[in-house]
Enzyme design. Sequence first.
Site, short mmCIF file in Angstrom:
data_model
loop_
_atom_site.label_atom_id
_atom_site.label_comp_id
_atom_site.label_asym_id
_atom_site.label_seq_id
_atom_site.Cartn_x
_atom_site.Cartn_y
_atom_site.Cartn_z
N SER A 102 0.28 -1.38 0.18
CA SER A 102 -0.16 0.17 0.22
C SER A 102 1.27 0.81 0.41
CB SER A 102 -0.87 -0.38 1.14
OG SER A 102 -1.08 1.10 1.67
N CYS A 103 0.63 2.25 -1.07
CA CYS A 103 1.12 3.51 -0.86
C CYS A 103 0.66 4.55 0.78
CB CYS A 103 0.70 4.67 -2.06
SG CYS A 103 1.52 3.78 -3.02
N VAL A 104 -0.10 4.55 1.51
CA VAL A 104 -0.26 5.09 2.32
C VAL A 104 0.07 3.89 4.07
CG1 VAL A 104 -1.76 6.75 1.97
CG2 VAL A 104 -2.58 4.75 1.86
#
Lengths: 104, 165
Positions: A102-104
């Site tokens: 995931s990017c966050v």
Amino acid sequence: MATKDILGKSINVDEEGYLTDHSQWDKEIATALAREMNIELTDAHWKVIDFIDRDFKEKGVVPGIRRIKKVGNIPTKELYELFPDKPIKTAATISGYPKPASCV
Amino acid sequence: MSETSKLKKVSIVVSKGSLESVYPGLIMANGARMEGIESSLFFTFFGLHAIVKKKMDHLKVATVGNPALCFPTPMGMSMPTWMGAIPGVSAFATSMMKKEMDKLDIPPVSEFIEMIHDAGGTIYACKATVDMFNLSMDDFCPEVDKVLTVGEFYELSSDAQIIFT
């Protein structure tokens, strides 16, 4: 596939050191993996690892920082204190799960 | 990547105040912290809205002059640009985008700023804009560390990669 010798056992890992077979993971392996990254696991660390374990079994992915905060009730500040440098990647490695996607 | 070439510090400038202009900067700043990279956010001009208490959670998608706008299906039907000016279209596009972001666990702006700050990121406001908009520290969210001149920004960024958004 690469293997890694730890505590006299051979475990399957990918090229970045993430376990590829979670059935080979146990608490002793986690402790040894953490020591390799200069982390001595405390109850607070185990709270994070247990949450990642529970959440991965439910959702099939390593939870992000926000989910660890909101669902796992672990404040972001604390997470960064427990696993400095790369909190999610480090915690995922120690928990015996794949690289977080995931990017966050 | 070898240790010597590892990125160590980023300074991200957020200069625009629409939802789709603010989020990339926030995601990059947060992502940098997640990778063990030091990160600072510098908000300037309308980007400053992202740290103004009254505005930060009410940012909207720019629907006027945005020919890329389309429905959130895979590369969905595009929206004729003139439709962007119809009252309510920006609010609609904003709520669609927020819904999609929530699914990905991307938080609202105020929570995101708090997360970045808790992760050790620093938050700065641009002095020229603060003066121009007649703002004071009371107008900002509590995570704002300091109001900086552009000179101070460069001093703090001397060993950083500067990213302008």
